[in-house]
Design a protein around this motif. Sequence first.
Motif, PDB file in Angstrom:
ATOM      1  N   LEU A 161      -2.602   7.976   8.819  1.00  0.00           N
ATOM      2  CA  LEU A 161      -3.375   7.234   7.826  1.00  0.00           C
ATOM      3  C   LEU A 161      -2.505   6.249   7.066  1.00  0.00           C
ATOM      4  CD1 LEU A 161      -5.414  10.207   6.287  1.00  0.00           C
ATOM      5  CD2 LEU A 161      -6.127   8.643   8.117  1.00  0.00           C
ATOM      6  N   ALA A 162      -3.122   5.212   6.564  1.00  0.00           N
ATOM      7  CA  ALA A 162      -2.431   4.321   5.637  1.00  0.00           C
ATOM      8  C   ALA A 162      -2.070   5.100   4.379  1.00  0.00           C
ATOM      9  CB  ALA A 162      -3.330   3.136   5.285  1.00  0.00           C
ATOM     10  N   PRO A 163      -0.989   4.718   3.695  1.00  0.00           N
ATOM     11  CA  PRO A 163      -0.558   5.497   2.522  1.00  0.00           C
ATOM     12  C   PRO A 163      -1.660   5.739   1.497  1.00  0.00           C
ATOM     13  CG  PRO A 163       1.147   3.936   3.146  1.00  0.00           C
ATOM     14  CD  PRO A 163      -0.038   3.639   4.022  1.00  0.00           C
ATOM     15  N   ALA A 164      -2.461   4.734   1.207  1.00  0.00           N
ATOM     16  CA  ALA A 164      -3.514   4.908   0.206  1.00  0.00           C
ATOM     17  C   ALA A 164      -4.568   5.896   0.685  1.00  0.00           C
ATOM     18  CB  ALA A 164      -4.162   3.562  -0.112  1.00  0.00           C
ATOM     19  N   GLU A 165      -4.890   5.855   1.980  1.00  0.00           N
ATOM     20  CA  GLU A 165      -5.862   6.810   2.528  1.00  0.00           C
ATOM     21  C   GLU A 165      -5.322   8.233   2.476  1.00  0.00           C
ATOM     22  OE1 GLU A 165      -8.343   4.952   6.071  1.00  0.00           O
ATOM     23  OE2 GLU A 165      -6.198   4.591   6.363  1.00  0.00           O
ATOM     24  N   ALA A 166      -4.046   8.382   2.822  1.00  0.00           N
ATOM     25  CA  ALA A 166      -3.448   9.715   2.790  1.00  0.00           C
ATOM     26  C   ALA A 166      -3.442  10.268   1.375  1.00  0.00           C
ATOM     27  CB  ALA A 166      -2.026   9.655   3.347  1.00  0.00           C
TER      28      ALA A 166
ATOM     29  N   ALA B  72      -5.485   9.480  -1.074  1.00  0.00           N
ATOM     30  CA  ALA B  72      -6.861   9.795  -1.471  1.00  0.00           C
ATOM     31  C   ALA B  72      -7.327  11.110  -0.835  1.00  0.00           C
ATOM     32  CB  ALA B  72      -7.787   8.647  -1.070  1.00  0.00           C
ATOM     33  N   LEU B  73      -6.979  11.306   0.422  1.00  0.00           N
ATOM     34  CA  LEU B  73      -7.319  12.560   1.096  1.00  0.00           C
ATOM     35  C   LEU B  73      -6.663  13.738   0.382  1.00  0.00           C
ATOM     36  CD1 LEU B  73      -8.448  14.252   3.462  1.00  0.00           C
ATOM     37  CD2 LEU B  73      -6.377  13.618   4.762  1.00  0.00           C
ATOM     38  N   PHE B  74      -5.404  13.601   0.026  1.00  0.00           N
ATOM     39  CA  PHE B  74      -4.700  14.679  -0.674  1.00  0.00           C
ATOM     40  C   PHE B  74      -5.378  14.964  -2.017  1.00  0.00           C
ATOM     41  CE2 PHE B  74      -1.315  16.111  -3.607  1.00  0.00           C
ATOM     42  CZ  PHE B  74      -0.977  17.294  -2.957  1.00  0.00           C
ATOM     43  N   GLY B  75      -5.839  13.934  -2.683  1.00  0.00           N
ATOM     44  CA  GLY B  75      -6.543  14.138  -3.949  1.00  0.00           C
ATOM     45  C   GLY B  75      -7.783  14.997  -3.777  1.00  0.00           C
ATOM     46  N   ARG B  76      -8.520  14.790  -2.670  1.00  0.00           N
ATOM     47  CA  ARG B  76      -9.697  15.625  -2.423  1.00  0.00           C
ATOM     48  C   ARG B  76      -9.288  17.064  -2.118  1.00  0.00           C
ATOM     49  NH1 ARG B  76     -11.004  11.023   0.572  1.00  0.00           N
ATOM     50  NH2 ARG B  76     -10.890  12.055   2.608  1.00  0.00           N
ATOM     51  N   ILE B  77      -8.193  17.212  -1.399  1.00  0.00           N
ATOM     52  CA  ILE B  77      -7.727  18.557  -1.028  1.00  0.00           C
ATOM     53  C   ILE B  77      -7.348  19.357  -2.273  1.00  0.00           C
ATOM     54  CG2 ILE B  77      -5.881  19.832   0.133  1.00  0.00           C
ATOM     55  CD1 ILE B  77      -7.917  18.711   2.100  1.00  0.00           C
ATOM     56  N   VAL B  78      -6.483  18.808  -3.115  1.00  0.00           N
ATOM     57  CA  VAL B  78      -6.021  19.576  -4.277  1.00  0.00           C
ATOM     58  C   VAL B  78      -7.087  19.655  -5.361  1.00  0.00           C
ATOM     59  CG1 VAL B  78      -3.588  19.122  -3.835  1.00  0.00           C
ATOM     60  CG2 VAL B  78      -4.872  17.569  -5.326  1.00  0.00           C
ATOM     61  N   GLY B  79      -8.049  18.716  -5.321  1.00  0.00           N
ATOM     62  CA  GLY B  79      -9.126  18.755  -6.296  1.00  0.00           C
ATOM     63  C   GLY B  79     -10.247  19.706  -5.908  1.00  0.00           C
ATOM     64  N   GLY B  80     -10.181  20.256  -4.703  1.00  0.00           N
ATOM     65  CA  GLY B  80     -11.206  21.183  -4.244  1.00  0.00           C
ATOM     66  C   GLY B  80     -12.482  20.514  -3.786  1.00  0.00           C
TER      67      GLY B  80
ATOM     68  N   ARG C 283      -4.531  18.467   7.821  1.00  0.00           N
ATOM     69  CA  ARG C 283      -3.576  19.129   8.723  1.00  0.00           C
ATOM     70  C   ARG C 283      -3.022  18.125   9.725  1.00  0.00           C
ATOM     71  NH1 ARG C 283      -7.583  23.534   8.435  1.00  0.00           N
ATOM     72  NH2 ARG C 283      -8.647  22.597  10.230  1.00  0.00           N
ATOM     73  N   ALA C 284      -3.899  17.282  10.247  1.00  0.00           N
ATOM     74  CA  ALA C 284      -3.472  16.280  11.234  1.00  0.00           C
ATOM     75  C   ALA C 284      -2.475  15.296  10.629  1.00  0.00           C
ATOM     76  CB  ALA C 284      -4.695  15.538  11.768  1.00  0.00           C
ATOM     77  N   GLN C 285      -2.758  14.832   9.432  1.00  0.00           N
ATOM     78  CA  GLN C 285      -1.846  13.899   8.769  1.00  0.00           C
ATOM     79  C   GLN C 285      -0.494  14.547   8.480  1.00  0.00           C
ATOM     80  OE1 GLN C 285      -2.052  10.726   8.272  1.00  0.00           O
ATOM     81  NE2 GLN C 285      -0.180  10.495   7.037  1.00  0.00           N
ATOM     82  N   MET C 286      -0.531  15.820   8.104  1.00  0.00           N
ATOM     83  CA  MET C 286       0.717  16.491   7.750  1.00  0.00           C
ATOM     84  C   MET C 286       1.616  16.725   8.962  1.00  0.00           C
ATOM     85  SD  MET C 286       1.097  16.517   4.601  1.00  0.00           S
ATOM     86  CE  MET C 286       2.642  17.430   4.686  1.00  0.00           C
TER      87      MET C 286
END
Length: 471
Positions: free
Chosen positions: A260-265, A267-275, A286-289
């Motif tokens: 993913l582009a940095p901004a997309e990654a 934003a995705l992380f924000g959804r993950i840690v935000g529940g 998982r794929a990005q990581m």
Amino acid sequence: MPRPLSLNEDRLFPSDPATRAVARRLYGEVKGLPIVSPHGHTDPEWFASDAPFKDATSLLLAPDHYLFRMLYSQGVGMAALGVPSRQGPSEADPREAWRLFASHQHLFRATPSAMWLAHVFATVFGFDVALDASTADLYFDRIGEALATPAYRPRALFERFNIELLATTESPVDDLRHHAAIRRSGWSGRVVTAYRPDPVIDAEHEQFPTALQRFGELTGQDVRSWRGYLEAHRRRRAAFAEMGATSTDHGHPTAATADLAPAEAEALFGRIVGGAFDAQDAELFRAQMLTEMAQMSLDDGLVMQIHPGSFRNHNALLFRDFGRDRGADIPTPTDYVGALKPLLDRYGNEAGLTVIVFTLDETSYSRELAPLAGHYPALRLGPAWWFHDSPEGMRRFREQTTETAGFYNTVGFNDDTRAFLSIPARHDMARRVDCGFLARLVAEHRLDEEEAAETAVDLAYNLVKRAYRLG
């Protein structure tokens, strides 16, 4: 009368006399080589404390999911076998659990577990009669007597088994105190760790919220920010490297990678840690990581292992009562060509990166994995793994991958076990199967015997050291 127990010197060799004779000679070249075990799940506390093992049940039966999954399939309860539950240690009497195990030995006929156990019983404990209901107490008592002696302490067995290196596997929230204790002890045995970040990468892991919090505490980073989270990984990887780690390990449900582009990654992380994520977000994260881990491996030199394709904890009732790793993990079909492409587009041509890919989906050997590993400099094939670390599974692996990937895009053998005493048996099985395969190539005039002997040594010893950077 109990059956005699003996190990045939020609076990697993070809039945044709001429080919078998070649296999014997090849095996003679590798039989005594040191064991290099670069990936497994033994407990580092064993080697830190060097305390005596307790009894046959707690050492050989209760930790070994290969054994209790077969017994469970025939209606034998987990609690009766001494397997710990979520409530704590089993209350089963160890002797009664062992008797129950002994009375069901017929279930293991023709399985690799039977061969491993026979090797342990004959070579480690010196038994010359087979385990069954009539010999259960003999076994339990003699093993218990042996375990009470200094020769059967963990470090003494490590040395007796001629283990050059043993890697354990820890999560990023493990404080590695047992590895530190091994270092301080002055003992010369080489026990190292490996970085398994699944609990802080897999948002669907039941430990994810608490593991993420502990991750931040251990690293001093704000792990709820994308930048702090990535830095926390770098710091823990460095701490693992200080304790000897040369590899990471990733047990994802699939082999999916993303770039993913940095901004997309972020934003995705924000959804993950935000529940505020769904199953698709969890899979994408998982794929990005995996791609992020590949970049970190280029930076710090850790070899990357990907172990996909297991539907873990398939038995919901067993998972509820007994937790993870209780024999209910089931192989699933796995795509590699499409799944790995984002990571390979980014890093597949990097000769300085090593990504070792394993599979539980044997249909992918010749169709996907061998062609991929036979092309990309960064990619190597892990050996036949888990359900397939068996004589036939190892043969199928060689038959389906060698013509496309060769031997030298594979990485030797790893035992991937919690069952410490079975390590020599597992490596011996792999060496015998490989020597049998090479002997057939010699008999068919596809290799000369000198080439086969050199290859046998590489498969047993040199390739694993090279792949895992263990020189």
